[in-house]
Structures are given as structure tokens and as C-alpha cells.
Design a protein around this motif. Structure first.
Motif, PDB file in Angstrom:
ATOM      1  N   HIS A  55      46.081  32.567  35.107  1.00 54.80           N
ATOM      2  CA  HIS A  55      46.957  33.496  34.387  1.00 54.80           C
ATOM      3  C   HIS A  55      48.359  33.347  34.957  1.00 54.80           C
ATOM      4  N   PRO A  56      49.370  33.727  34.193  1.00 53.06           N
ATOM      5  CA  PRO A  56      50.733  33.596  34.717  1.00 53.06           C
ATOM      6  C   PRO A  56      50.989  34.630  35.816  1.00 53.06           C
ATOM      7  N   GLY A  57      51.556  34.156  36.916  1.00 54.80           N
ATOM      8  CA  GLY A  57      51.900  35.051  38.026  1.00 54.80           C
ATOM      9  C   GLY A  57      53.219  35.770  37.769  1.00 54.80           C
ATOM     10  N   GLU A  58      53.617  36.582  38.722  1.00 56.59           N
ATOM     11  CA  GLU A  58      54.864  37.355  38.624  1.00 56.59           C
ATOM     12  C   GLU A  58      56.057  36.452  38.312  1.00 56.59           C
ATOM     13  N   ASP A  59      56.046  35.257  38.902  1.00 55.87           N
ATOM     14  CA  ASP A  59      57.165  34.334  38.700  1.00 55.87           C
ATOM     15  C   ASP A  59      56.954  33.395  37.506  1.00 55.87           C
ATOM     16  N   GLY A  60      55.851  33.611  36.766  1.00 48.82           N
ATOM     17  CA  GLY A  60      55.565  32.786  35.608  1.00 48.82           C
ATOM     18  C   GLY A  60      54.733  31.553  35.897  1.00 48.82           C
ATOM     19  N   HIS A  61      54.545  31.239  37.180  1.00 53.50           N
ATOM     20  CA  HIS A  61      53.741  30.078  37.546  1.00 53.50           C
ATOM     21  C   HIS A  61      52.256  30.411  37.443  1.00 53.50           C
ATOM     22  N   PRO A  62      51.431  29.416  37.155  1.00 50.99           N
ATOM     23  CA  PRO A  62      49.991  29.650  37.031  1.00 50.99           C
ATOM     24  C   PRO A  62      49.368  30.132  38.337  1.00 50.99           C
ATOM     25  N   VAL A  63      48.497  31.132  38.211  1.00 54.09           N
ATOM     26  CA  VAL A  63      47.733  31.662  39.333  1.00 54.09           C
ATOM     27  C   VAL A  63      46.254  31.488  38.980  1.00 54.09           C
ATOM     28  N   PRO A  64      45.503  30.765  39.811  1.00 50.57           N
ATOM     29  CA  PRO A  64      44.083  30.565  39.505  1.00 50.57           C
ATOM     30  C   PRO A  64      43.343  31.906  39.410  1.00 50.57           C
ATOM     31  N   SER A  65      42.379  31.967  38.511  1.00 51.12           N
ATOM     32  CA  SER A  65      41.556  33.164  38.340  1.00 51.12           C
ATOM     33  C   SER A  65      40.099  32.800  38.569  1.00 51.12           C
ATOM     34  N   GLN A  66      39.588  33.161  39.742  1.00 50.56           N
ATOM     35  CA  GLN A  66      38.192  32.868  40.055  1.00 50.56           C
ATOM     36  C   GLN A  66      37.259  33.636  39.130  1.00 50.56           C
ATOM     37  N   GLU A  67      37.620  34.853  38.806  1.00 48.32           N
ATOM     38  CA  GLU A  67      36.803  35.693  37.938  1.00 48.32           C
ATOM     39  C   GLU A  67      36.666  35.073  36.539  1.00 48.32           C
ATOM     40  N   ALA A  68      37.778  34.639  35.977  1.00 47.70           N
ATOM     41  CA  ALA A  68      37.747  34.039  34.646  1.00 47.70           C
ATOM     42  C   ALA A  68      37.065  32.671  34.675  1.00 47.70           C
ATOM     43  N   THR A  69      37.229  31.922  35.752  1.00 50.81           N
ATOM     44  CA  THR A  69      36.554  30.634  35.880  1.00 50.81           C
ATOM     45  C   THR A  69      35.043  30.845  35.941  1.00 50.81           C
ATOM     46  N   LYS A  70      34.606  31.861  36.660  1.00 52.85           N
ATOM     47  CA  LYS A  70      33.177  32.184  36.707  1.00 52.85           C
ATOM     48  C   LYS A  70      32.672  32.559  35.314  1.00 52.85           C
ATOM     49  N   LEU A  71      33.459  33.323  34.573  1.00 49.52           N
ATOM     50  CA  LEU A  71      33.075  33.682  33.210  1.00 49.52           C
ATOM     51  C   LEU A  71      32.898  32.429  32.354  1.00 49.52           C
ATOM     52  N   LEU A  72      33.835  31.491  32.442  1.00 45.58           N
ATOM     53  CA  LEU A  72      33.707  30.241  31.696  1.00 45.58           C
ATOM     54  C   LEU A  72      32.400  29.527  32.053  1.00 45.58           C
ATOM     55  N   MET A  73      32.138  29.404  33.338  1.00 48.37           N
ATOM     56  CA  MET A  73      30.926  28.707  33.774  1.00 48.37           C
ATOM     57  C   MET A  73      29.676  29.438  33.300  1.00 48.37           C
ATOM     58  N   ASP A  74      29.707  30.756  33.266  1.00 49.03           N
ATOM     59  CA  ASP A  74      28.563  31.531  32.780  1.00 49.03           C
ATOM     60  C   ASP A  74      28.338  31.306  31.287  1.00 49.03           C
ATOM     61  N   ILE A  75      29.391  31.063  30.551  1.00 51.20           N
ATOM     62  CA  ILE A  75      29.292  30.852  29.106  1.00 51.20           C
ATOM     63  C   ILE A  75      28.738  29.474  28.777  1.00 51.20           C
ATOM     64  N   TYR A  76      29.136  28.458  29.530  1.00 51.49           N
ATOM     65  CA  TYR A  76      28.704  27.091  29.230  1.00 51.49           C
ATOM     66  C   TYR A  76      27.189  26.945  29.369  1.00 51.49           C
ATOM     67  N   PRO A  77      26.575  26.122  28.510  1.00 50.96           N
ATOM     68  CA  PRO A  77      25.141  25.851  28.667  1.00 50.96           C
ATOM     69  C   PRO A  77      24.875  25.038  29.931  1.00 50.96           C
ATOM     70  N   GLU A  78      23.629  25.045  30.371  1.00 52.46           N
ATOM     71  CA  GLU A  78      23.252  24.411  31.640  1.00 52.46           C
ATOM     72  C   GLU A  78      23.671  22.950  31.721  1.00 52.46           C
ATOM     73  N   GLN A  79      23.486  22.170  30.663  1.00 57.66           N
ATOM     74  CA  GLN A  79      23.858  20.744  30.720  1.00 57.66           C
ATOM     75  C   GLN A  79      25.343  20.574  31.001  1.00 57.66           C
ATOM     76  N   VAL A  80      26.168  21.418  30.409  1.00 54.22           N
ATOM     77  CA  VAL A  80      27.615  21.321  30.613  1.00 54.22           C
ATOM     78  C   VAL A  80      27.963  21.783  32.029  1.00 54.22           C
ATOM     79  N   ARG A  81      27.340  22.866  32.486  1.00 54.99           N
ATOM     80  CA  ARG A  81      27.579  23.330  33.872  1.00 54.99           C
ATOM     81  C   ARG A  81      27.215  22.239  34.872  1.00 54.99           C
ATOM     82  N   SER A  82      26.099  21.567  34.650  1.00 55.88           N
ATOM     83  CA  SER A  82      25.676  20.487  35.559  1.00 55.88           C
ATOM     84  C   SER A  82      26.673  19.335  35.530  1.00 55.88           C
TER      85      SER A  82
END
Length: 184
Positions: free
Chosen positions: A87-114
């Protein structure tokens, strides 16, 4: 939980067309997780098939976990791009989001996660799934002779492009309904 992913990509033109009973993804750069989940859940409910016929990047890749596998096919032009959420940080630069990355991984099917795990997991750098690796996981569209027609809105095209300041301020939370509708 507020999440924004690739907010800048929302301004890019999305090219997706609908065919009778099918949606063709031709060049989707991705965008925010929340709006994509909502649109993909609606697409899932429509019963339409999805033809991936070009780049499907970032949040677009959630199609693999929301739409049932038997309703997805890929062409030789299909290229899926995965990366860690940010997500964009205070200065506009990208800030990694572990929570959102985990959500993405939870959504992907097992073959894609692997597949992602074998490449070291999601990172800020895009990794691509295409060709034989992709067709080992998903049926080719030749199997269905699915043809789309030009025109029609993409699920995310209903959202107008946002200027940079509005993009930065518009973090989305995936709705509970969207999370519960994710394909097993």
C-alpha cells in the motif's frame, strides 16, 4: 484491516471482453484487492467461464482462487504475474503489507501456492506463470473452443480512474461476503 494493492495500476486501461457465457481477460494490470474480490465474486455468481488470453497481473490473479477451476481456461497468450501486496506509505512510496500478502496466498489454490513457494514466495518483484507450467495447472481454451467477442466491461472497469492522491487515500477492506465466496 485496510488494504491497497497496486493502486497506481487502476489508472491503466483494462481490456476484458465478454462473450456469450464467457469473460475474456486480455490485458489486466490488477488493482486493489477489495474491489477485485467483489467483482470476482459477482463473476463467480454469474456462472460465466473465464478465458485468460493475455496478461493477468497482480490482483487479477485472484481469479484463480475465486472462479472454480473448471470454469477457467488459458490461451497461449496467458501470462499471470504475482507479487507481494503493498500500500502507499505516508510519502507515497510502496509499503509491503504482510496481511494482504497472506490474504492473497489464502485465496490462491494449492497448486498456485506451491508454485509460488518453489520460487521463494511472493516478493515485491513480479514473478510470471505462463506456458507449460500454466497449462499443467489449467485447461487450455482449445479444449472448449471458447471464442469471445470484442467489447464489454471488465469487472474492474466500472471503477473510474483515480488520481494519485485519491488512490493513496482509498484503501479497501475485502468484504466478508467476498472472503466467504472464495472457491475451495
Amino acid at each position: 484491516m485496510k488494504i491497497a494493492v497496486l493502486a497506481g495500476a487502476v489508472t491503466a486501461a483494462l481490456m476484458m471482453s465478454t462473450a456469450q457465457g464467457a469473460v475474456r481477460i486480455k490485458a489486466d494490470p490488477g488493482g486493489q484487492i477489495g474491489p477485485y474480490l467483489e467483482n470476482l465474486v459477482a463473476l463467480r455468481g454469474s456462472g460465466e467461464r473465464v478465458i485468460i488470453d493475455g496478461p493477468c497481473l497482480s490482483a487479477c490473479t485472484m481469479v484463480l482462487g475465486v472462479i472454480p477451476r473448471e470454469r477457467i481456461c488459458v490461451t497461449a497468450r496467458a501470462r499471470l504475474g504475482f507479487h507481494a501486496a503493498w500500500h502507499p506509505g505516508e510519502d507515497g512510496h510502496p509499503v509491503p503489507s504482510q496481511e494482504a500478502t497472506k490474504l492473497l496466498m489464502d485465496i490462491y489454490p494449492e497448486q498456485v501456492r506451491s508454485w509460488i513457494a518453489r520460487r521463494g514466495g511472493l516478493s515485491p518483484h513480479m514473478m510470471f506463470l505462463s506456458g507449460r507450467e500454466l497449462t499443467a495447472m489449467y485447461q487450455t481454451c482449445d479444449d472448449h473452443r471458447a471464442e469471445g467477442r470484442r467489447g464489454g466491461p471488465s469487472p474492474s472497469a466500472i471503477q473510474p480512474p483515480l488520481d494519485a492522491s485519491r488512490r493513496a487515500a482509498r484503501a479497501q477492506t475485502p468484504p466478508a461476503a467476498a472472503r466467504s465466496a472464495i472457491a475451495p
